[in-house]
Scaffold this active site. Sequence first.
Site, short mmCIF file in Angstrom:
data_model
loop_
_atom_site.label_atom_id
_atom_site.label_comp_id
_atom_site.label_asym_id
_atom_site.label_seq_id
_atom_site.Cartn_x
_atom_site.Cartn_y
_atom_site.Cartn_z
N ASP A 88 0.84 -1.20 0.00
CA ASP A 88 0.00 0.00 0.00
C ASP A 88 0.87 1.25 0.00
OD1 ASP A 88 0.78 -0.51 2.73
OD2 ASP A 88 -0.79 0.88 3.40
N GLU A 152 0.12 -0.75 5.96
CA GLU A 152 1.17 -0.11 6.73
C GLU A 152 0.97 1.40 6.80
OE1 GLU A 152 4.99 1.79 7.79
OE2 GLU A 152 3.80 2.06 5.97
#
Length: 455
Positions: A88, A152
Site C-alpha cells: 500500500d 502499513e
Amino acid sequence: MQAWKDYQSQHKDRFLNELLELLRIPSISAKSEHKNDMLKCAEAVKARLLEAGADKAEIYPTDGHPLVYGEKIVDPSKPTVLVYGHYDVQPADPLELWNSGPFDPLIKDGKIYARGSCDDKGQFYMHVKALETLVKTNSLNSNIKFCIEGEEEVGSPNLGKFVSTHKELLKADCVLISDSAMISLDTPSIDIGVRGLSYIEVEVTGPNRDLHSGVYGGAVANPITILAKMIASLHDENNHITIPGFYDDVAVATDEERKLMALAPFDEQEYKDDLGVKELWGEKGFSTNERTGIRPTLELNGIWGGYTGEGAKTVLPSKAFAKISARLVPNQTSDKITEILINHLQKIAPPYVTVKAALHHGGEPYMTPIDSKAYKAAAKAMETTFGKTPIPVRGGGSIPICALFEKELGIKIVFMGFGLDSDNLHSPNEKFNLENFYKGIETIPYFHQYFAEKS
C-alpha cells in the site's frame, strides 16, 4: 557470486518493467475508493512471488485490506528469514505539485518517479528479485518467507491479529525489512532503530454553526484561532515540547552513541539547499541527525476549518481540525503518550470552545541489537557489495509492526534500507534511484548467504 551478477545483468530490464507495472496500480490504503486497486495489487504481488520461485503464495483477507504471504522452503532444518514489506502507498495529494503522474512512472536522470517507488514497492520488490536470483542460480541455502501487507500506511490495524493467529506460518529466525533509508551509495548505513508513533486528530468547536464574521466577529471565539494558539503553545522558545510528562520515559542516548552518530557525514548547507530553507529548526542542544533519530518530536500534520474554496466567504467557522503526530524514542509508549497528549489539549482549551480528540493509529519504538547474527550478516553483505563497512544509524520514521513481530514471534529485526531521505517519501514527486534499486537486488542475496553461514 558471479552467477548472481550475470543473472541480474541479463534480466535487469525485466526487473524494472515488473516494478513499473506494480507502481501503476494506485494501491492507496487510506481511501475506500481504491479497495479494488488494493486487491489488484495484492494479486500482482502474489503472481510475482510465484514467478520468482516461491513454493506457494496466498492472499489472506483481513478486516481491512488483504495481506500476501509467500514462501520458499529448501530445508526445514535450515535457517528461515521472514521478509516484511507493504504494497500500500500514501495518497498522492496534492496532485498539482507532481511533475508527472503519481501512478504513471517516469524514469528521469536515473530515478523512478512514482508514488510507492521507494516506500515501499521498490524496496520490497528488491527482495522478490533477490529470491528469483537465488532460485534461478540454484544457490539458495536458507528458507525465505514473505509477509507483504496492505495497511502499513494506515497503521497496520489488522496485522497484529494476523501475526498472533499465524505464528507457525510466520515462524522464522529473523525479520528482514527494507522500508528505511541509507545515508548514500557512497556512505552505506544500516538503521539500528526506528521511532514509535502516536497520531491523533483534534476537533475544536466554538459556536453551534458557522457565523457571519462581520456580525459575530469579535464577540465569539474563532475555533481556528484558538486551535492555532493551542498548537503554538506545545513548543517553547527552545523548541522543547511543553506537555507535562512527555519526556518522562525518554531513554537518553549516551555520549558514546552520540559520538558514533556524529561520524555520519552531514553537510548542513547541502541539507538546507535540498529542502529550500534558509535555516534549520529543532530542539536546542541537539544536532540535526540527533533531532531526527534519538529525540522525540511533535508535529502538526494538517490543519483546516472554515472556508477554503475559491473566492471569498467571510465566515467565522463553527469548527477547526488538526492532525498531530508524535514520534517516540525507546522507553516511550504510544498508549501513554496518546493519553498525555489528548489530556493536555483538553486541559489547555479555554472555556469558550470544546475539544474532542481521538487516536488514528500508533506504534512502538524499536531498537535492533548490533551484535545479532542478522545485523552482522546485513553489515557483511553491504560491506561485500559497497566495499565499505556500513555506519549504524537511527531512523527517524516509524514502522509500527517491529515491536509486534518481536513480541509475537520472539525474533529480532534487521533493517536493510536502500532508499534515501531525499526520496520525497509521502510527498509529491516520490522517487527511487535505479542504482539503489539494483544495488539492493545485488546485496540481499549475500545477506541470505551470510545469515545461513552464521546460523
